[in-house]
Design a protein around this motif. Structure first.
Motif, PDB file in Angstrom:
ATOM      1  N   SER A  20      -0.103  -4.212   8.063  1.00  0.00           N
ATOM      2  CA  SER A  20       1.065  -3.496   7.555  1.00  0.00           C
ATOM      3  C   SER A  20       2.349  -4.193   7.992  1.00  0.00           C
ATOM      4  O   SER A  20       3.295  -4.324   7.209  1.00  0.00           O
ATOM      5  CB  SER A  20       1.041  -2.059   8.062  1.00  0.00           C
ATOM      6  OG  SER A  20       2.194  -1.383   7.676  1.00  0.00           O
ATOM      7  N   SER A  23       2.972  -7.213   5.838  1.00  0.00           N
ATOM      8  CA  SER A  23       3.571  -6.817   4.556  1.00  0.00           C
ATOM      9  C   SER A  23       5.062  -6.550   4.696  1.00  0.00           C
ATOM     10  O   SER A  23       5.849  -6.929   3.833  1.00  0.00           O
ATOM     11  CB  SER A  23       2.878  -5.560   4.008  1.00  0.00           C
ATOM     12  OG  SER A  23       1.569  -5.850   3.643  1.00  0.00           O
ATOM     13  N   SER A  27       8.020  -8.551   2.838  1.00  0.00           N
ATOM     14  CA  SER A  27       8.978  -7.828   1.993  1.00  0.00           C
ATOM     15  C   SER A  27      10.405  -8.029   2.486  1.00  0.00           C
ATOM     16  O   SER A  27      11.336  -8.103   1.687  1.00  0.00           O
ATOM     17  CB  SER A  27       8.637  -6.344   1.918  1.00  0.00           C
ATOM     18  OG  SER A  27       8.830  -5.708   3.161  1.00  0.00           O
ATOM     19  N   GLU A  59      -5.572  -5.286   0.176  1.00  0.00           N
ATOM     20  CA  GLU A  59      -4.424  -5.754   0.955  1.00  0.00           C
ATOM     21  C   GLU A  59      -3.329  -6.300   0.047  1.00  0.00           C
ATOM     22  O   GLU A  59      -2.146  -6.052   0.277  1.00  0.00           O
ATOM     23  CB  GLU A  59      -4.856  -6.858   1.919  1.00  0.00           C
ATOM     24  CG  GLU A  59      -5.778  -6.379   2.995  1.00  0.00           C
ATOM     25  CD  GLU A  59      -6.374  -7.541   3.762  1.00  0.00           C
ATOM     26  OE1 GLU A  59      -5.790  -8.649   3.756  1.00  0.00           O
ATOM     27  OE2 GLU A  59      -7.420  -7.334   4.380  1.00  0.00           O
ATOM     28  N   LEU A  63       0.508  -5.050  -0.432  1.00  0.00           N
ATOM     29  CA  LEU A  63       1.647  -5.955  -0.304  1.00  0.00           C
ATOM     30  C   LEU A  63       2.529  -5.888  -1.548  1.00  0.00           C
ATOM     31  O   LEU A  63       3.758  -5.823  -1.442  1.00  0.00           O
ATOM     32  CB  LEU A  63       1.165  -7.385  -0.067  1.00  0.00           C
ATOM     33  CG  LEU A  63       2.230  -8.468   0.027  1.00  0.00           C
ATOM     34  CD1 LEU A  63       3.272  -8.139   1.088  1.00  0.00           C
ATOM     35  CD2 LEU A  63       1.574  -9.811   0.304  1.00  0.00           C
ATOM     36  N   THR A  66       4.577  -2.785  -1.384  1.00  0.00           N
ATOM     37  CA  THR A  66       5.672  -2.920  -0.428  1.00  0.00           C
ATOM     38  C   THR A  66       6.832  -3.704  -1.041  1.00  0.00           C
ATOM     39  O   THR A  66       7.997  -3.322  -0.899  1.00  0.00           O
ATOM     40  CB  THR A  66       5.178  -3.624   0.857  1.00  0.00           C
ATOM     41  OG1 THR A  66       4.097  -2.873   1.399  1.00  0.00           O
ATOM     42  CG2 THR A  66       6.278  -3.717   1.896  1.00  0.00           C
TER      43      THR A  66
END
Length: 112
Positions: A20, A23, A27, A59, A63, A66
């Motif tokens: 997480s 990601s 981002s 995953e 991503l 995000t």
């Protein structure tokens, strides 16, 4: 591309908090930059094409979510890029219901 892949490889699949965080870092790099966003999204699309055993499909969709949730001046353009690229990807791998399931869930989140 290699750096993103290396980040995911360095963390175990069971380490969801690390994934997480990866990601969020990616981002952050995409925020305010359509070019960086395009590069990341192209990378994700190429990885989805190569992910024959759906090892990282979930995953990559997290991503994508995000990146799409970034609230800057490029939000609408990112959504268009993502939807177009994913449709192209799924046309190539129409035999894969797993990817299709993630795509449908993604579209529901984006349109909500």
């Amino acid at each position: 591309k290699e750096q993103i892949s290396d980040l995911y490889d360095a963390t175990g699949a069971e380490n969801k908090s690390a994934r997480s965080l990866i990601s969020k870092i990616i981002s952050y790099a995409c925020y305010g930059s359509l070019e960086v966003s395009k590069c990341c999204l192209r990378y994700i699309q190429s990885e989805l094409k190569d992910d024959k055993f759906n090892k990282r499909t979930s995953e990559y969709f997290k991503l994508i979510q995000t990146i799409v949730n970034l609230d800057d001046e490029y939000k609408d353009q990112r959504n268009d890029i993502v939807v177009t690229n994913l449709i192209t990807h799924l046309n190539i791998r129409v035999d894969n219901p797993f990817s299709m399931d993630y795509f449908i869930r993604f579209i529901r989140k984006v349109s909500a």
